[in-house]
Scaffold this motif. Structure first.
Motif, PDB file in Angstrom:
ATOM      1  N   GLN A  53       0.841  -1.203   0.000  1.00  8.83           N
ATOM      2  CA  GLN A  53       0.000   0.000   0.000  1.00  8.83           C
ATOM      3  C   GLN A  53       0.873   1.249   0.000  1.00  8.83           C
ATOM      4  O   GLN A  53       1.925   1.283   0.644  1.00  8.83           O
ATOM      5  CB  GLN A  53      -0.924   0.022   1.216  1.00  8.83           C
ATOM      6  CG  GLN A  53      -1.975   1.120   1.189  1.00  8.83           C
ATOM      7  CD  GLN A  53      -2.956   1.014   2.353  1.00  8.83           C
ATOM      8  OE1 GLN A  53      -2.635   0.453   3.396  1.00  8.83           O
ATOM      9  NE2 GLN A  53      -4.150   1.532   2.176  1.00  8.83           N
ATOM     10  N   ILE A  54       0.436   2.260  -0.733  1.00 11.27           N
ATOM     11  CA  ILE A  54       1.091   3.569  -0.753  1.00 11.27           C
ATOM     12  C   ILE A  54       0.027   4.630  -0.528  1.00 11.27           C
ATOM     13  O   ILE A  54      -1.009   4.634  -1.206  1.00 11.27           O
ATOM     14  CB  ILE A  54       1.790   3.854  -2.099  1.00 11.27           C
ATOM     15  CG1 ILE A  54       2.811   2.771  -2.434  1.00 11.27           C
ATOM     16  CG2 ILE A  54       2.469   5.220  -2.073  1.00 11.27           C
ATOM     17  CD1 ILE A  54       3.400   2.892  -3.831  1.00 11.27           C
ATOM     18  N   GLN A  55       0.272   5.521   0.421  1.00 11.23           N
ATOM     19  CA  GLN A  55      -0.589   6.676   0.649  1.00 11.23           C
ATOM     20  C   GLN A  55       0.281   7.920   0.523  1.00 11.23           C
ATOM     21  O   GLN A  55       1.275   8.052   1.244  1.00 11.23           O
ATOM     22  CB  GLN A  55      -1.242   6.614   2.029  1.00 11.23           C
ATOM     23  CG  GLN A  55      -2.149   5.413   2.217  1.00 11.23           C
ATOM     24  CD  GLN A  55      -2.614   5.262   3.658  1.00 11.23           C
ATOM     25  OE1 GLN A  55      -1.941   5.674   4.591  1.00 11.23           O
ATOM     26  NE2 GLN A  55      -3.778   4.652   3.842  1.00 11.23           N
ATOM     27  N   TYR A  56      -0.104   8.822  -0.368  1.00 11.39           N
ATOM     28  CA  TYR A  56       0.737   9.995  -0.658  1.00 11.39           C
ATOM     29  C   TYR A  56      -0.131  11.246  -0.668  1.00 11.39           C
ATOM     30  O   TYR A  56      -1.139  11.317  -1.376  1.00 11.39           O
ATOM     31  CB  TYR A  56       1.408   9.818  -2.019  1.00 11.39           C
ATOM     32  CG  TYR A  56       2.292  10.974  -2.439  1.00 11.39           C
ATOM     33  CD1 TYR A  56       3.533  11.180  -1.863  1.00 11.39           C
ATOM     34  CD2 TYR A  56       1.870  11.851  -3.435  1.00 11.39           C
ATOM     35  CE1 TYR A  56       4.351  12.230  -2.267  1.00 11.39           C
ATOM     36  CE2 TYR A  56       2.685  12.897  -3.850  1.00 11.39           C
ATOM     37  CZ  TYR A  56       3.922  13.090  -3.248  1.00 11.39           C
ATOM     38  OH  TYR A  56       4.716  14.128  -3.654  1.00 11.39           O
ATOM     39  N   ARG A  57       0.289  12.213   0.145  1.00 10.54           N
ATOM     40  CA  ARG A  57      -0.400  13.499   0.185  1.00 10.54           C
ATOM     41  C   ARG A  57       0.633  14.612   0.117  1.00 10.54           C
ATOM     42  O   ARG A  57       1.610  14.601   0.854  1.00 10.54           O
ATOM     43  CB  ARG A  57      -1.241  13.635   1.458  1.00 10.54           C
ATOM     44  CG  ARG A  57      -2.359  12.627   1.543  1.00 10.54           C
ATOM     45  CD  ARG A  57      -3.110  12.720   2.868  1.00 10.54           C
ATOM     46  NE  ARG A  57      -4.192  11.761   2.929  1.00 10.54           N
ATOM     47  CZ  ARG A  57      -4.061  10.490   3.293  1.00 10.54           C
ATOM     48  NH1 ARG A  57      -2.859  10.041   3.645  1.00 10.54           N
ATOM     49  NH2 ARG A  57      -5.095   9.676   3.317  1.00 10.54           N
TER      50      ARG A  57
ATOM     51  N   ILE B 227      -2.763  17.308  -3.452  1.00 13.41           N
ATOM     52  CA  ILE B 227      -2.697  15.958  -4.020  1.00 13.41           C
ATOM     53  C   ILE B 227      -2.942  14.929  -2.921  1.00 13.41           C
ATOM     54  O   ILE B 227      -2.336  14.981  -1.849  1.00 13.41           O
ATOM     55  CB  ILE B 227      -1.334  15.709  -4.677  1.00 13.41           C
ATOM     56  CG1 ILE B 227      -1.100  16.698  -5.815  1.00 13.41           C
ATOM     57  CG2 ILE B 227      -1.234  14.268  -5.189  1.00 13.41           C
ATOM     58  CD1 ILE B 227       0.306  16.670  -6.350  1.00 13.41           C
ATOM     59  N   ASP B 228      -3.828  13.988  -3.186  1.00 10.28           N
ATOM     60  CA  ASP B 228      -4.148  12.934  -2.217  1.00 10.28           C
ATOM     61  C   ASP B 228      -4.400  11.651  -3.002  1.00 10.28           C
ATOM     62  O   ASP B 228      -5.478  11.475  -3.589  1.00 10.28           O
ATOM     63  CB  ASP B 228      -5.366  13.320  -1.393  1.00 10.28           C
ATOM     64  CG  ASP B 228      -5.619  12.350  -0.237  1.00 10.28           C
ATOM     65  OD1 ASP B 228      -5.016  11.259  -0.234  1.00 10.28           O
ATOM     66  OD2 ASP B 228      -6.433  12.664   0.643  1.00 10.28           O
ATOM     67  N   LYS B 229      -3.411  10.749  -3.030  1.00  9.91           N
ATOM     68  CA  LYS B 229      -3.530   9.546  -3.841  1.00  9.91           C
ATOM     69  C   LYS B 229      -3.130   8.314  -3.039  1.00  9.91           C
ATOM     70  O   LYS B 229      -2.288   8.387  -2.143  1.00  9.91           O
ATOM     71  CB  LYS B 229      -2.670   9.648  -5.102  1.00  9.91           C
ATOM     72  CG  LYS B 229      -3.137  10.747  -6.065  1.00  9.91           C
ATOM     73  CD  LYS B 229      -2.351  10.748  -7.347  1.00  9.91           C
ATOM     74  CE  LYS B 229      -2.827  11.851  -8.291  1.00  9.91           C
ATOM     75  NZ  LYS B 229      -4.221  11.619  -8.761  1.00  9.91           N
ATOM     76  N   GLU B 230      -3.747   7.186  -3.418  1.00 10.84           N
ATOM     77  CA  GLU B 230      -3.498   5.937  -2.705  1.00 10.84           C
ATOM     78  C   GLU B 230      -3.498   4.770  -3.693  1.00 10.84           C
ATOM     79  O   GLU B 230      -4.293   4.732  -4.632  1.00 10.84           O
ATOM     80  CB  GLU B 230      -4.568   5.712  -1.639  1.00 10.84           C
ATOM     81  CG  GLU B 230      -4.387   4.455  -0.825  1.00 10.84           C
ATOM     82  CD  GLU B 230      -5.421   4.315   0.282  1.00 10.84           C
ATOM     83  OE1 GLU B 230      -5.586   3.195   0.800  1.00 10.84           O
ATOM     84  OE2 GLU B 230      -6.051   5.334   0.630  1.00 10.84           O
ATOM     85  N   TYR B 231      -2.581   3.842  -3.459  1.00  7.73           N
ATOM     86  CA  TYR B 231      -2.511   2.623  -4.272  1.00  7.73           C
ATOM     87  C   TYR B 231      -2.458   1.420  -3.340  1.00  7.73           C
ATOM     88  O   TYR B 231      -1.804   1.454  -2.296  1.00  7.73           O
ATOM     89  CB  TYR B 231      -1.269   2.620  -5.163  1.00  7.73           C
ATOM     90  CG  TYR B 231      -1.002   1.269  -5.779  1.00  7.73           C
ATOM     91  CD1 TYR B 231      -1.699   0.854  -6.910  1.00  7.73           C
ATOM     92  CD2 TYR B 231      -0.077   0.389  -5.212  1.00  7.73           C
ATOM     93  CE1 TYR B 231      -1.474  -0.400  -7.470  1.00  7.73           C
ATOM     94  CE2 TYR B 231       0.151  -0.861  -5.765  1.00  7.73           C
ATOM     95  CZ  TYR B 231      -0.544  -1.246  -6.888  1.00  7.73           C
ATOM     96  OH  TYR B 231      -0.327  -2.491  -7.436  1.00  7.73           O
ATOM     97  N   SER B 232      -3.151   0.331  -3.748  1.00  7.75           N
ATOM     98  CA  SER B 232      -3.110  -0.909  -2.988  1.00  7.75           C
ATOM     99  C   SER B 232      -2.895  -2.075  -3.936  1.00  7.75           C
ATOM    100  O   SER B 232      -3.431  -2.104  -5.049  1.00  7.75           O
ATOM    101  CB  SER B 232      -4.413  -1.112  -2.205  1.00  7.75           C
ATOM    102  OG  SER B 232      -4.416  -2.399  -1.597  1.00  7.75           O
ATOM    103  N   ILE B 233      -2.095  -3.046  -3.496  1.00  6.94           N
ATOM    104  CA  ILE B 233      -1.836  -4.222  -4.309  1.00  6.94           C
ATOM    105  C   ILE B 233      -3.052  -5.139  -4.361  1.00  6.94           C
ATOM    106  O   ILE B 233      -3.185  -5.971  -5.270  1.00  6.94           O
ATOM    107  CB  ILE B 233      -0.602  -4.975  -3.771  1.00  6.94           C
ATOM    108  CG1 ILE B 233      -0.058  -5.939  -4.834  1.00  6.94           C
ATOM    109  CG2 ILE B 233      -0.930  -5.695  -2.484  1.00  6.94           C
ATOM    110  CD1 ILE B 233       1.251  -6.586  -4.449  1.00  6.94           C
ATOM    111  N   PHE B 234      -3.937  -5.005  -3.402  1.00  4.80           N
ATOM    112  CA  PHE B 234      -5.117  -5.856  -3.359  1.00  4.80           C
ATOM    113  C   PHE B 234      -6.129  -5.409  -4.413  1.00  4.80           C
ATOM    114  O   PHE B 234      -6.407  -4.211  -4.545  1.00  4.80           O
ATOM    115  CB  PHE B 234      -5.750  -5.827  -1.972  1.00  4.80           C
ATOM    116  CG  PHE B 234      -4.829  -6.335  -0.898  1.00  4.80           C
ATOM    117  CD1 PHE B 234      -4.478  -7.674  -0.854  1.00  4.80           C
ATOM    118  CD2 PHE B 234      -4.303  -5.478   0.051  1.00  4.80           C
ATOM    119  CE1 PHE B 234      -3.623  -8.158   0.129  1.00  4.80           C
ATOM    120  CE2 PHE B 234      -3.444  -5.941   1.034  1.00  4.80           C
ATOM    121  CZ  PHE B 234      -3.103  -7.297   1.067  1.00  4.80           C
ATOM    122  N   PRO B 235      -6.712  -6.351  -5.153  1.00  2.00           N
ATOM    123  CA  PRO B 235      -7.647  -5.985  -6.226  1.00  2.00           C
ATOM    124  C   PRO B 235      -8.931  -5.378  -5.697  1.00  2.00           C
ATOM    125  O   PRO B 235      -9.416  -5.749  -4.620  1.00  2.00           O
ATOM    126  CB  PRO B 235      -7.920  -7.328  -6.922  1.00  2.00           C
ATOM    127  CG  PRO B 235      -7.640  -8.362  -5.873  1.00  2.00           C
ATOM    128  CD  PRO B 235      -6.530  -7.801  -5.039  1.00  2.00           C
TER     129      PRO B 235
END
Length: 245
Positions: free
Chosen positions: A186-190, A194-202
């Protein structure tokens, strides 16, 4: 005269060693005084330099067997550089928290480093944390926090300042590569607006799935901007091993 010069030299070397151990040097000097022992309260005792009945210069205070501070003092308060240790047990788990760095007005103020180790009843380390950066009035303001724990994923990485917040969960191997290829859990970036998030889980939701992939592309694009953060995370991760008793 020779004895006084020797005492003064020892005092100055002690101050410099404390500062140098955390990569700091605070050119604070104190008049050479003999060390004294003071009982400050029922549990608090002090040994070090004293002026007008108060800790002044360098010395160590102990609160029973659980807490201590060794470092610089001005008029009875922690001021300069020093090391604070707090050890306690909660429901069989042992916590050891250490702060080493700058102090002002009896609080953590300036550059410093916090270490925290948590052990279970069997003596096994189940969590190990390091935090480096800037503190203000005992509150962590800017810098890095890395934790390894007996968990899945094993590592959490955090960087923050007044404008940026980056939180990553995953392993500590090949952080730069995993950032670009979407292998981090998981990546949470602010940053600013800008406020973005990525998760490896589908994602089950199609819209969320598209958004997730779009955010991954954005993270690949800004990788040069976060390269320093990732490199520092990688370095700090080697300082928080999980080991048996």
């Amino acid at each position: 005269m020779a004895t006084r010069l020797h005492t003064y030299t020892k005092i100055m070397l002690t101050s410099m060693m404390i500062a140098t151990s955390i990569g700091l040097f605070v050119p604070t000097t104190y008049a050479a005084t003999e060390k004294e022992s003071i009982q400050l309260s029922g549990r608090a005792s002090y040994y070090g330099q004293v002026e007008n009945g108060k800790p002044n210069g360098t010395g160590t205070i102990r609160w029973g067997d659980s807490k201590s501070y060794a470092g610089q003092w001005v008029d009875g308060i922690r001021q300069g550089t020093g090391k604070y240790v707090n050890k306690y047990t909660v429901k069989g788990r042992t916590f050891v928290v250490t702060y080493k760095g700058e102090w002002s007005k009896d609080q953590r103020n300036g550059l410093g480093e916090v270490r925290q180790i948590i052990k279970n009843k069997a003596g096994q380390t189940e969590a190990n944390l390091i935090q480096q950066g800037q503190y203000e009035n005992d509150i962590f303001q800017t810098g890095y926090t890395v934790t390894q724990a007996l968990a899945d994923p094993p590592f959490s990485f955090n960087y923050k300042d007044k404008d940026t917040s980056l939180q990553i969960y995953g392993d500590n191997q090949n952080l730069a590569e995993y950032w670009a290829t979407g292998k981090l859990v998981q990546i949470q970036y602010r940053k600013g607006k800008i406020d973005k998030e990525y998760s490896i889980f589908p994602e089950n939701n199609a819209t969320k799935k598209v958004e997730n992939q779009a955010n991954l592309k954005y993270f690949k694009k800004i990788q040069p901007q976060v390269a320093t953060y990732l490199k520092t995370f990688q370095t700090l991760s080697t300082k928080v091993p999980i080991a048996s008793k």
